[in-house]
Scaffold this active site. Structure first.
Site, PDB file in Angstrom:
ATOM      1  N   ASP A  87      28.357  68.324  30.643  1.00 37.91           N
ATOM      2  CA  ASP A  87      27.325  67.770  31.502  1.00 37.91           C
ATOM      3  C   ASP A  87      27.985  67.334  32.814  1.00 37.91           C
ATOM      4  OD1 ASP A  87      24.875  66.346  32.277  1.00 37.91           O
ATOM      5  OD2 ASP A  87      25.993  64.528  31.780  1.00 37.91           O
ATOM      6  N   ASP A  89      26.275  64.939  35.682  1.00 36.91           N
ATOM      7  CA  ASP A  89      25.986  63.591  36.172  1.00 36.91           C
ATOM      8  C   ASP A  89      26.418  62.522  35.170  1.00 36.91           C
ATOM      9  OD1 ASP A  89      24.270  64.008  38.753  1.00 36.91           O
ATOM     10  OD2 ASP A  89      23.467  65.425  37.290  1.00 36.91           O
TER      11      ASP A  89
END
Length: 297
Positions: A87, A89
Site C-alpha cells: 500500500d 498512503d
C-alpha cells in the site's frame, strides 16, 4: 517444525531484553528456543522448534505486548518472499495524499474524518472515495505537484526495503486506493517496478471532482496480488503484503506474510505480523535479511 521468531525494535537493547521474558513464555507452549542470531543492532532471529506457529505467535505477542518490540512468527522455510505488494498512503509514505489535496482545497477536516473512518472499515471505501474526491472539484492541477513536492515523503526504510528485495530477485508492486499521479512518482522514488491506483478525472486545468471507474479498492488490491503472483508463477506463500487500512485486509490475509504497518486496529488484529515501533526495514528482518544484506544506494 522449525519456526522463525524475529524481534525488531528501534531500541538497541529492547530485542535482547525481550529474550528474558520470551524464553519462559515459549517453554509454556512446549517450544524449544535455539541460540539467537543477531541480524543487526536492533534485530534478533530465533530458530524455534514447536508443533505449530499459532501457539508460538500467541505466546510471544502476549508476553511482549507492553514492550517496544515488533514480533514476527512464521515457518522458517520459505520466509524469503519473491513478490512484495505494498500500500502507499501511510505505509510507504507518511501521509494520505487525498487529505493533503483537501488541505489545498480548504476542506481537510471534512475529508480527513472520512478517510479515517474508511481506513478503520467503518465506511464503504468506494463510496467514501467518491465523496471525498467530489470535495476536490475545481482544485488546480498544479496543486497535485505542489502536494507531492511539499507533503509526500517516503517512510523510513521504504527505499531500502524495496531495493533490497528487488536486488535479490523479488518483484515490488505498489498498489493504492489513492491516485496514479502520486503512485507513479512514489514508485520511482522508492524503486518499485510497477504501480496501480485510481485516476483523478480532469476538467481543463483543474480537477473535475470525479474518479475513474472501476475504483481500485479492497478487492482490486487482492486481484493485484493474485495476478502478479500468477504472472510470476508464484504460490501465494511466496508473497508479502503490507498496508495499514481496511482496504488492505484482503491482500494482507491472502499473502504468505501479511504485515500491518502502523495500522488501524481492524488490520492489526488480522495480520500475520505488526510493525508498530521499527521502520520498514523490519520487513527485511522478518525475511531473515541482516543489515549487512541491505541495499542502501
Amino acid at each position: 517444525m522449525q519456526i522463525a521468531l524475529t524481534l525488531v525494535s528501534p531500541d538497541p537493547d529492547a530485542a535482547q531484553q525481550a529474550l528474558a521474558v520470551l524464553a519462559p513464555a515459549l517453554a509454556g507452549c512446549h517450544a524449544r528456543v535455539k541460540e539467537p542470531r543477531p541480524l543487526g543492532p536492533v534485530a534478533l532471529d530465533l530458530l524455534v522448534e514447536a508443533d505449530a506457529v499459532a501457539p508460538v505467535r500467541a505466546a510471544a505477542e502476549a508476553v511482549l505486548s507492553d514492550r517496544a518490540v515488533d514480533v514476527c512468527v512464521q515457518p522458517w522455510n520459505g520466509r524469503r518472499k519473491r513478490l512484495l505488494i505494498a500500500d502507499m498512503d501511510s505505509t510507504i509514505i507518511g501521509c494520505e495524499c487525498i487529505d493533503e489535496l483537501a488541505d489545498f482545497a480548504g476542506v481537510k477536516d471534512q475529508v480527513s474524518e472520512i478517510t479515517e473512518r474508511a481506513m478503520r472499515g467503518e465506511l464503504d471505501f468506494e463510496a467514501a472515495l467518491r465523496e471525498r474526491v467530489a470535495m476536490l472539484k475545481g482544485l488546480p492541477l498544479a496543486d497535485l505537484q505542489r502536494a507531492y513536492d511539499e507533503r509526500v515523503r517516503l517512510n523510513r526504510g521504504a527505499r531500502i526495503l524495496v531495493r533490497t528485495m528487488t536486488a535479490n530477485g523479488a518483484k515490488a508492486f505498489l498498489v493504492s486506493g489513492g491516485f496514479s499521479f502520486f503512485t507513479s512518482r512514489v514508485a520511482q522514488a522508492a524503486g518499485f517496478q510497477a504501480d496501480r491506483a485510481n485516476t483523478l478525472i480532469e476538467a481543463g486545468d483543474s480537477l473535475a471532482g470525479t474518479v475513474g471507474e472501476p475504483i481500485l479498492g479492497r478487492e482490486a488490491k487482492l486481484a493485484a496480488l493474485n495476478e502478479e503472483a500468477a504472472a510470476l508463477g508464484l504460490d501465494l506463500a511466496e508473497t508479502l503484503a503490507v498496508g495499514d487500512g481496511a482496504n488492505d485486509l484482503a491482500m494482507i490475509g491472502a499473502a504468505g506474510l501479511g504485515v500491518a504497518y502502523r495500522a488501524k486496529p481492524i488490520v492489526a488484529a488480522q495480520a500475520d505480523a505488526k510493525v508498530d515501533h521499527a521502520d520498514l526495514t523490519a520487513l527485511l528482518h522478518f525475511q531473515g535479511y541482516a543489515v549487512s544484506d541491505f541495499v542502501t544506494d
